[in-house]
Design a protein around this motif. Structure first.
Motif, short mmCIF file in Angstrom:
data_model
loop_
_atom_site.label_atom_id
_atom_site.label_comp_id
_atom_site.label_asym_id
_atom_site.label_seq_id
_atom_site.Cartn_x
_atom_site.Cartn_y
_atom_site.Cartn_z
N TRP A 48 0.97 -1.40 -0.02
CA TRP A 48 -0.08 -0.04 -0.06
C TRP A 48 0.91 1.33 0.02
N GLN A 49 0.37 2.31 -0.66
CA GLN A 49 1.14 3.57 -0.68
C GLN A 49 0.00 4.62 -0.67
N PRO A 50 0.26 5.68 0.29
CA PRO A 50 -0.75 6.67 0.46
C PRO A 50 -1.06 7.58 -0.75
N PRO A 51 -2.11 8.05 -0.96
CA PRO A 51 -2.32 9.01 -2.06
C PRO A 51 -1.49 10.13 -1.85
N LYS A 52 -1.31 10.97 -2.83
CA LYS A 52 -0.33 12.25 -2.85
C LYS A 52 -1.25 13.39 -2.62
N VAL A 53 -0.84 14.24 -1.53
CA VAL A 53 -1.46 15.73 -0.90
C VAL A 53 -1.75 16.60 -2.19
N GLU A 54 -0.74 16.59 -3.10
CA GLU A 54 -0.95 17.35 -4.22
C GLU A 54 -2.04 16.92 -5.01
N ASP A 55 -2.48 15.73 -5.06
CA ASP A 55 -3.61 15.48 -5.90
C ASP A 55 -5.19 15.76 -5.19
N LEU A 56 -5.12 16.23 -3.94
CA LEU A 56 -6.17 16.57 -3.49
C LEU A 56 -7.03 17.74 -4.52
N GLY A 107 3.59 1.26 10.25
CA GLY A 107 3.84 2.37 11.36
C GLY A 107 2.52 2.64 11.88
N ASN A 108 1.60 1.74 11.91
CA ASN A 108 0.14 1.86 12.52
C ASN A 108 -0.52 3.01 11.68
N ASN A 109 -0.50 2.69 10.35
CA ASN A 109 -0.90 3.65 9.50
C ASN A 109 -2.51 3.28 9.36
N TYR A 110 -3.27 4.30 8.52
CA TYR A 110 -4.73 4.27 8.61
C TYR A 110 -5.51 3.51 7.07
N ALA A 111 -4.53 3.22 6.39
CA ALA A 111 -4.81 2.42 5.14
C ALA A 111 -6.13 1.77 5.13
N ALA A 112 -6.44 1.08 6.23
CA ALA A 112 -7.52 0.17 6.41
C ALA A 112 -8.79 0.44 7.36
N ALA A 156 -13.23 16.49 10.11
CA ALA A 156 -12.01 16.45 9.05
C ALA A 156 -11.12 15.33 9.28
N MET A 157 -10.86 14.81 10.47
CA MET A 157 -9.90 13.60 10.63
C MET A 157 -10.74 12.28 9.95
N ILE A 158 -12.20 12.20 10.04
CA ILE A 158 -12.87 11.15 9.34
C ILE A 158 -12.64 11.31 7.59
N ALA A 159 -12.65 12.68 7.12
CA ALA A 159 -12.53 12.92 5.91
C ALA A 159 -10.91 12.28 5.25
N TYR A 160 -10.10 12.86 6.29
CA TYR A 160 -8.84 12.44 5.74
C TYR A 160 -8.33 10.92 5.64
N MET A 161 -8.97 10.19 6.76
CA MET A 161 -8.71 8.78 6.84
C MET A 161 -9.54 8.25 5.62
N LYS A 162 -10.77 8.80 5.23
CA LYS A 162 -11.13 8.18 4.08
C LYS A 162 -10.80 8.15 2.94
N TRP A 163 -9.94 9.44 2.84
CA TRP A 163 -9.30 9.72 1.67
C TRP A 163 -8.01 8.80 1.50
N LEU A 164 -7.36 8.71 2.57
CA LEU A 164 -6.18 7.75 2.62
C LEU A 164 -6.54 6.48 2.19
N GLY A 165 -7.56 5.84 2.40
CA GLY A 165 -7.89 4.61 1.97
C GLY A 165 -8.93 4.36 1.02
N HIS A 166 -9.20 5.50 0.12
CA HIS A 166 -10.20 5.77 -0.69
C HIS A 166 -10.09 4.35 -1.97
N ASP A 167 -9.05 4.06 -2.07
CA ASP A 167 -8.72 2.92 -3.27
C ASP A 167 -8.50 1.49 -2.59
N VAL A 168 -8.80 1.50 -1.54
CA VAL A 168 -8.74 0.31 -0.89
C VAL A 168 -10.14 -0.42 -0.83
#
Length: 327
Positions: A48-56, A107-112, A156-168
């Motif tokens: 897994w790789q996180p999406p890029k902030v610049e693509d927001l 590192g205990n990430n939010y991917a899932a 905002a935190m929910i939106a961020y976590m959802k975005w991090l895992g949007h392609d999972v």
């Protein structure tokens, strides 16, 4: 090294974190640890790789996601003891446990988060939402009060976590997510051995008394406290030494990654035993694991559904408990 100024330490931290990010993301084909279980569909073996902030998107939604990322990375500036929004927490940041704003591999990430929630959790004995999970982190790891579920901060935190895992895909736990479960030692983890490891490899950043290194402005920490009144409480996930050992094996000391750990498994277990043998704030936990048969092997407090002592459940050896449960 103990004489390094906070500013030099902060600069060193930033450079090492950047190096870790580049190392992790430049080798997407590196396999996960051999004992790491993934729920990816058959044939899917990409890390897994996180999406890029610049693509927001450059709109209100993108702004809310960015605010969520900022809250995770710099929680104390907004919700700490001197927070600009509210004073909800102990001064630590979410990313002290969820490294690199919840994006670091192993590192205990939010991917899932969004692919697996809502889900049933044995600690509460109920199906939990993302709001409940975030609230638990505030009340346990940050030893504070959760933001209101309808607040801009929670959304905002929910939106961020959802975005991090949007392609999972729903129900999938990607490779590189969570904490590695280390093999049990054939002995109890030893806090005294852990003390020596801490003194040699950890106290230069986290302090001789686990007090951490406060930031120059006093708003947060450059390096977080590991015990004492400003650390996570005894209801937090990292207060279980199996979780703490897997966490430090792949992420500590500073600069370590799961590809290039700096601790052996034994050192990680002993270090976890030492840190969690030190004083931590207490949380009322009478509502946790009402079904004692569901309580994890390393749950550090009773009652238990077996005949093993609280001492053995906290430090091990754990294999006899595991074998007894199989029977």
């Amino acid at each position: 090294m103990n004489a390094l100024s906070p500013q030099i330490k902060a600069t060193t931290l930033a450079l090492l974190v950047l190096a870790g990010i580049l190392a992790a993301y430049s080798s997407p084909e590196i396999p996960a640890p051999s004992n790491y279980v993934t729920a990816y569909p058959a044939g899917a073996d990409t890390l897994w790789q996180p999406p890029k902030v610049e693509d927001l998107p450059k709109n209100a939604e993108g702004g809310l996601i960015l605010y969520g990322r900022e809250l995770v990375a710099h929680t104390a500036n907004y919700l700490g003891p001197k927070g600009s929004v509210k004073q909800n927490t102990n001064g630590m940041n979410c990313q002290n446990c969820h490294l690199e704003a919840g994006t670091k591999i192993m590192g205990n990430n939010y991917a899932a988060v969004f692919s697996t929630y809502p889900k049933y959790r044995t600690r509460s004995g109920s199906v939990e939402s993302v709001v409940k999970r975030i609230s638990d982190c505030f009340e346990r790891s940050l030893n504070g009060v959760a933001p209101d579920s309808s607040s801009r901060e929670m959304q905002a935190m929910i939106a961020y976590m959802k975005w991090l895992g949007h392609d999972v895909p729903k129900g999938v736990t990607p490779k590189g997510t969570g904490l590695e479960k280390l093999a049990f030692l054939d002995r109890a983890a030893d806090p005294e051995k852990g003390r020596l490891i801490y003194q040699a490899k950890c106290q230069v950043c986290h302090g001789a008394n686990g007090e951490g290194l406060p930031a120059p402005d006093g708003m947060a920490y450059v390096y977080p406290p590991l015990w004492g009144e400003h650390s996570y409480n005894d209801g937090a996930g990292l207060f279980r030494i199996a979780s703490f050992a897997g966490y430090v094996k792949n992420n500590m000391p500073l600069g370590a990654t799961y590809q290039n750990p700096q601790l052996t498994d034994e050192e990680a277990w002993d270090l976890a035993a030492f840190v969690n043998s030190r004083p931590h704030p207490h949380r009322e936990q009478s509502g946790d694991w009402m079904d004692n048969s569901q309580k994890p092997i390393d749950a550090p407090y009773g009652p238990y559904a077996d005949g093993f002592s609280e001492q053995q459940h906290k430090f091990g050896p754990f294999q006899p408990i595991a074998e007894a449960r199989k029977k």
